[in-house]
Design a protein around this motif. Structure first.
Motif, PDB file in Angstrom:
ATOM      1  N   GLY A   1      -2.782  11.593  -2.708  1.00  0.00           N
ATOM      2  CA  GLY A   1      -3.654  10.568  -2.141  1.00  0.00           C
ATOM      3  C   GLY A   1      -5.057  10.619  -2.728  1.00  0.00           C
ATOM      4  O   GLY A   1      -5.654   9.569  -3.018  1.00  0.00           O
ATOM      5  N   LEU A   2      -5.572  11.837  -2.926  1.00  0.00           N
ATOM      6  CA  LEU A   2      -6.899  11.988  -3.522  1.00  0.00           C
ATOM      7  C   LEU A   2      -6.927  11.427  -4.940  1.00  0.00           C
ATOM      8  O   LEU A   2      -7.885  10.744  -5.332  1.00  0.00           O
ATOM      9  N   PHE A   3      -5.875  11.705  -5.704  1.00  0.00           N
ATOM     10  CA  PHE A   3      -5.846  11.225  -7.088  1.00  0.00           C
ATOM     11  C   PHE A   3      -5.648   9.709  -7.171  1.00  0.00           C
ATOM     12  O   PHE A   3      -5.874   9.122  -8.230  1.00  0.00           O
ATOM     13  N   LEU A   4      -5.239   9.095  -6.084  1.00  0.00           N
ATOM     14  CA  LEU A   4      -5.215   7.632  -6.033  1.00  0.00           C
ATOM     15  C   LEU A   4      -6.582   7.079  -5.646  1.00  0.00           C
ATOM     16  O   LEU A   4      -6.944   5.961  -6.027  1.00  0.00           O
ATOM     17  N   LEU A   5      -7.358   7.875  -4.892  1.00  0.00           N
ATOM     18  CA  LEU A   5      -8.685   7.444  -4.465  1.00  0.00           C
ATOM     19  C   LEU A   5      -9.749   7.643  -5.550  1.00  0.00           C
ATOM     20  O   LEU A   5     -10.684   6.844  -5.657  1.00  0.00           O
ATOM     21  N   PHE A   6      -9.612   8.714  -6.331  1.00  0.00           N
ATOM     22  CA  PHE A   6     -10.624   9.010  -7.349  1.00  0.00           C
ATOM     23  C   PHE A   6     -10.892   7.837  -8.291  1.00  0.00           C
ATOM     24  O   PHE A   6     -12.057   7.521  -8.579  1.00  0.00           O
TER      25      PHE A   6
ATOM     26  N   PHE B   1      -0.675  13.422 -13.147  1.00  0.00           N
ATOM     27  CA  PHE B   1      -1.588  12.292 -13.285  1.00  0.00           C
ATOM     28  C   PHE B   1      -2.288  12.269 -14.636  1.00  0.00           C
ATOM     29  O   PHE B   1      -2.443  11.209 -15.243  1.00  0.00           O
ATOM     30  N   VAL B   2      -2.743  13.447 -15.120  1.00  0.00           N
ATOM     31  CA  VAL B   2      -3.544  13.465 -16.341  1.00  0.00           C
ATOM     32  C   VAL B   2      -2.731  13.041 -17.557  1.00  0.00           C
ATOM     33  O   VAL B   2      -3.259  12.399 -18.471  1.00  0.00           O
ATOM     34  N   PHE B   3      -1.432  13.380 -17.586  1.00  0.00           N
ATOM     35  CA  PHE B   3      -0.611  13.033 -18.744  1.00  0.00           C
ATOM     36  C   PHE B   3       0.128  11.704 -18.580  1.00  0.00           C
ATOM     37  O   PHE B   3       0.913  11.320 -19.439  1.00  0.00           O
ATOM     38  N   THR B   4      -0.119  11.021 -17.485  1.00  0.00           N
ATOM     39  CA  THR B   4       0.465   9.690 -17.287  1.00  0.00           C
ATOM     40  C   THR B   4      -0.666   8.677 -17.045  1.00  0.00           C
ATOM     41  O   THR B   4      -1.082   7.976 -17.955  1.00  0.00           O
ATOM     42  N   ALA B   5      -1.190   8.645 -15.822  1.00  0.00           N
ATOM     43  CA  ALA B   5      -2.277   7.715 -15.499  1.00  0.00           C
ATOM     44  C   ALA B   5      -3.520   7.998 -16.330  1.00  0.00           C
ATOM     45  O   ALA B   5      -4.259   7.073 -16.705  1.00  0.00           O
ATOM     46  N   GLY B   6      -3.765   9.291 -16.636  1.00  0.00           N
ATOM     47  CA  GLY B   6      -4.946   9.656 -17.418  1.00  0.00           C
ATOM     48  C   GLY B   6      -4.970   9.005 -18.788  1.00  0.00           C
ATOM     49  O   GLY B   6      -6.035   8.632 -19.294  1.00  0.00           O
ATOM     50  N   LEU B   7      -3.803   8.837 -19.393  1.00  0.00           N
ATOM     51  CA  LEU B   7      -3.723   8.208 -20.715  1.00  0.00           C
ATOM     52  C   LEU B   7      -4.128   6.730 -20.641  1.00  0.00           C
ATOM     53  O   LEU B   7      -4.779   6.205 -21.542  1.00  0.00           O
ATOM     54  N   PHE B   8      -3.760   6.078 -19.547  1.00  0.00           N
ATOM     55  CA  PHE B   8      -4.126   4.671 -19.390  1.00  0.00           C
ATOM     56  C   PHE B   8      -5.607   4.539 -19.047  1.00  0.00           C
ATOM     57  O   PHE B   8      -6.269   3.581 -19.458  1.00  0.00           O
ATOM     58  N   MET B   9      -6.124   5.508 -18.295  1.00  0.00           N
ATOM     59  CA  MET B   9      -7.556   5.476 -17.956  1.00  0.00           C
ATOM     60  C   MET B   9      -8.421   5.614 -19.197  1.00  0.00           C
ATOM     61  O   MET B   9      -9.386   4.877 -19.383  1.00  0.00           O
TER      62      MET B   9
ATOM     63  N   VAL C   1     -13.229  22.281  -2.258  1.00  0.00           N
ATOM     64  CA  VAL C   1     -13.832  22.982  -3.394  1.00  0.00           C
ATOM     65  C   VAL C   1     -13.376  22.350  -4.704  1.00  0.00           C
ATOM     66  O   VAL C   1     -14.163  22.175  -5.643  1.00  0.00           O
ATOM     67  N   LEU C   2     -12.110  21.969  -4.763  1.00  0.00           N
ATOM     68  CA  LEU C   2     -11.592  21.355  -5.985  1.00  0.00           C
ATOM     69  C   LEU C   2     -12.177  19.959  -6.204  1.00  0.00           C
ATOM     70  O   LEU C   2     -12.370  19.537  -7.341  1.00  0.00           O
ATOM     71  N   VAL C   3     -12.474  19.233  -5.107  1.00  0.00           N
ATOM     72  CA  VAL C   3     -13.152  17.935  -5.232  1.00  0.00           C
ATOM     73  C   VAL C   3     -14.552  18.123  -5.801  1.00  0.00           C
ATOM     74  O   VAL C   3     -15.066  17.279  -6.539  1.00  0.00           O
ATOM     75  N   LEU C   4     -15.182  19.261  -5.468  1.00  0.00           N
ATOM     76  CA  LEU C   4     -16.556  19.531  -5.891  1.00  0.00           C
ATOM     77  C   LEU C   4     -16.688  19.988  -7.347  1.00  0.00           C
ATOM     78  O   LEU C   4     -17.803  20.094  -7.866  1.00  0.00           O
TER      79      LEU C   4
ATOM     80  N   TYR D   1      -2.120  27.532  -3.340  1.00  0.00           N
ATOM     81  CA  TYR D   1      -2.441  26.168  -2.922  1.00  0.00           C
ATOM     82  C   TYR D   1      -3.017  25.374  -4.101  1.00  0.00           C
ATOM     83  O   TYR D   1      -2.696  24.196  -4.291  1.00  0.00           O
ATOM     84  N   THR D   2      -3.865  26.032  -4.880  1.00  0.00           N
ATOM     85  CA  THR D   2      -4.469  25.381  -6.043  1.00  0.00           C
ATOM     86  C   THR D   2      -3.411  25.039  -7.083  1.00  0.00           C
ATOM     87  O   THR D   2      -3.503  24.019  -7.776  1.00  0.00           O
ATOM     88  N   ALA D   3      -2.402  25.905  -7.196  1.00  0.00           N
ATOM     89  CA  ALA D   3      -1.304  25.628  -8.121  1.00  0.00           C
ATOM     90  C   ALA D   3      -0.574  24.350  -7.730  1.00  0.00           C
ATOM     91  O   ALA D   3      -0.153  23.564  -8.597  1.00  0.00           O
ATOM     92  N   LEU D   4      -0.445  24.108  -6.422  1.00  0.00           N
ATOM     93  CA  LEU D   4       0.186  22.866  -5.954  1.00  0.00           C
ATOM     94  C   LEU D   4      -0.672  21.661  -6.345  1.00  0.00           C
ATOM     95  O   LEU D   4      -0.148  20.631  -6.782  1.00  0.00           O
ATOM     96  N   VAL D   5      -1.986  21.805  -6.181  1.00  0.00           N
ATOM     97  CA  VAL D   5      -2.901  20.739  -6.604  1.00  0.00           C
ATOM     98  C   VAL D   5      -2.762  20.497  -8.102  1.00  0.00           C
ATOM     99  O   VAL D   5      -2.769  19.353  -8.567  1.00  0.00           O
ATOM    100  N   ASN D   6      -2.613  21.599  -8.849  1.00  0.00           N
ATOM    101  CA  ASN D   6      -2.521  21.500 -10.304  1.00  0.00           C
ATOM    102  C   ASN D   6      -1.268  20.754 -10.763  1.00  0.00           C
ATOM    103  O   ASN D   6      -1.267  20.126 -11.825  1.00  0.00           O
ATOM    104  N   ILE D   7      -0.202  20.822  -9.956  1.00  0.00           N
ATOM    105  CA  ILE D   7       1.008  20.058 -10.278  1.00  0.00           C
ATOM    106  C   ILE D   7       0.691  18.565 -10.300  1.00  0.00           C
ATOM    107  O   ILE D   7       1.025  17.850 -11.250  1.00  0.00           O
ATOM    108  N   ILE D   8       0.028  18.110  -9.244  1.00  0.00           N
ATOM    109  CA  ILE D   8      -0.329  16.690  -9.159  1.00  0.00           C
ATOM    110  C   ILE D   8      -1.324  16.327 -10.265  1.00  0.00           C
ATOM    111  O   ILE D   8      -1.229  15.260 -10.886  1.00  0.00           O
TER     112      ILE D   8
END
Length: 313
Positions: free
Chosen positions: A78-83, A143-151, A263-266, A132-139
């Motif tokens: 959800g955060l990566f959709l909001l960013f 995103f970075v190798f899919t949506a990130g390329l279009f961004m 912390v990861l948002v920051l 927990y951070t590893a789970l964030v890193n999965i998302i």
């Protein structure tokens, strides 16, 4: 969140950054060495730290199903959709030139979880939080190798294309493997766990030294002439976290999980902004300025925003 502990850990990490800066300026590190060490950290020590966090959980009898796992994955998605929504607001507010808009979107969406997020979270909250951070890193990697390329191609004439090879690299696959091992909950011999832990323990100092060494490659005078980057950093690292923190409070009841996500948002702009800008013909100098200034400013913004948010909510 203990602000005194946060300040202490951030200060220690920045001493390592200053060390990397001095090592490069002193001739003990070079651009070529930085590239090799970056590959080593991304593909060896960071995956080892992630795997170590899982093995530690299993050894402590905390493996198996945990409700935190789907919660973190869903909230992070959800955060990566909001960013990007914040990114579009920023590029309109700052009237960013069309050819730079994609890079600003990318920098807003992808923060420095790999090089700075893992070390900060590990220092503040320990191995459980690293998992927990590893789970964030999965998302993040999805995103970075899919949506990130279009961004990164937004506003450019060239078209984006997803590379399946990138999705099969160790830094992308190991977080998935780690989650599977967590659910399977099969203990490993202590010699394996301790070896993986020792290798993963290299991540924090090496990542911080690399940031400092990378910053030393930049022309500092040129960095400070980019006027638009200053209001951008204020919006990304102060305004955006202040808006998102109440949302995290509503969605996540567990204080540790909420603090880890916050912390990861920051975190400052991700180093991958430079890599993607160089690879796909975006403004790599702008990306370098974004990484440099946001990393320096994060020493102030992380404790400042953390303190105010925890005091208000």
């Amino acid at each position: 969140m203990d602000i005194q502990v946060l300040l202490k850990q951030i200060t220690e990490l920045f001493f390592m950054i200053f060390l990397g800066y001095g090592l490069f300026r002193g001739g003990l590190m070079s651009v070529g060495f930085n590239k090799q060490l970056t590959a080593f950290v991304l593909n060896v020590t960071t995956p080892a730290m992630v795997l170590s966090s899982v093995l530690t959980q299993i050894d402590a009898g905390k493996g198996g199903y945990h409700s935190a796992v789907p919660l973190i994955l869903l909230v992070t998605a959800g955060l990566f959709l909001l960013f990007p929504v914040f990114g579009f607001f920023i590029i309109k507010l700052l009237r960013v030139p069309k050819q730079q808009q994609g890079l600003y979107l990318f920098m807003t969406t992808f923060s420095n979880i790999g090089f700075m997020g893992f070390p900060v979270v590990n220092a503040l909250y320990g191995t459980t939080a690293v998992f927990y951070t590893a789970l964030v890193n999965i998302i993040f990697n999805i995103f970075v190798f899919t949506a990130g390329l279009f961004m990164i191609h937004y506003g450019m004439e060239s078209k984006a294309s997803i590379r399946p090879k990138e999705l099969l690299s160790p830094k992308v696959l190991l977080p998935f493997v780690s989650v599977i091992l967590y659910f399977i909950n099969v203990p490993f011999p202590s010699v394996v766990s301790e070896t993986v832990d020792s290798i993963g323990g290299l991540t924090s100092p090496l990542a911080m030294i690399l940031i400092g060494s990378t910053l030393a490659t930049m022309n500092v005078r040129e960095v400070f002439t980019e006027w638009r980057i200053y209001p951008y950093i204020l919006l990304k690292q102060i305004a955006m976290p202040l808006v998102l923190y109440p949302l995290l409070c509503l969605l996540v009841a567990d204080g540790t999980i909420r603090n880890v996500l916050f912390v990861l948002v920051l975190m400052p702009v991700a180093n991958s902004s430079i890599l993607f800008a160089t690879e796909y013909g975006a403004d790599e100098k702008l990306a370098a300025k974004g990484v440099f200034l946001s990393t320096v400013f994060s020493m102030v913004s992380i404790p400042l925003v953390s303190y105010n948010c925890t005091a208000l909510f």
